[in-house]
Design a protein around this motif. Structure first.
Motif: not given
Length: 117
Positions: A47-76
């Protein structure tokens, strides 16, 4: 590492949901976090993935524009904001982590998302 996902539920088409996943320990800078899903009778799919140390994400075509992955490094914790949900988004959603890209070494228990038409 253990992954605890939450936030699934039953919604109607075009509604939104936000999934959360918290890791039991710190995610190292070389690690990544992601989401996969498995619909009834189908194989698991990325579905989606995010790099922990960089602002880099990837998405499946089926969810692009609808889904957003994000992170809170302090909270893991990684989030998956899902907007404009469709019935075909119905699936068990799994959180993953690992150093590969997209990450699929460690899997958490899934959370069910059901979208009614």
């Amino acid at each position: 590492v253990q992954l605890q996902a939450s936030g699934g539920g039953l919604v109607q088409a075009w509604d939104s949901l936000r999934l959360s996943c918290t890791a039991s320990r710190r995610i190292y800078s070389s690690g990544n976090m992601g989401w996969f899903r498995q619909a009834p009778g189908k194989n698991r799919e990325f579905v989606a993935a995010i790099r922990w140390s960089r602002d880099s994400t990837i998405y499946a075509d089926s969810v692009k524009g609808r889904f957003t992955i994000s992170k809170d490094r302090a909270e893991n914790t990684v989030y998956l904001q899902m907007n404009s949900l469709k019935p075909e988004d119905t699936a068990v959603y799994y959180c993953t982590t690992g150093s590969d890209w997209p990450p699929d070494r460690f899997w958490g228990h899934g959370t069910q998302v059901t979208v009614s038409s």
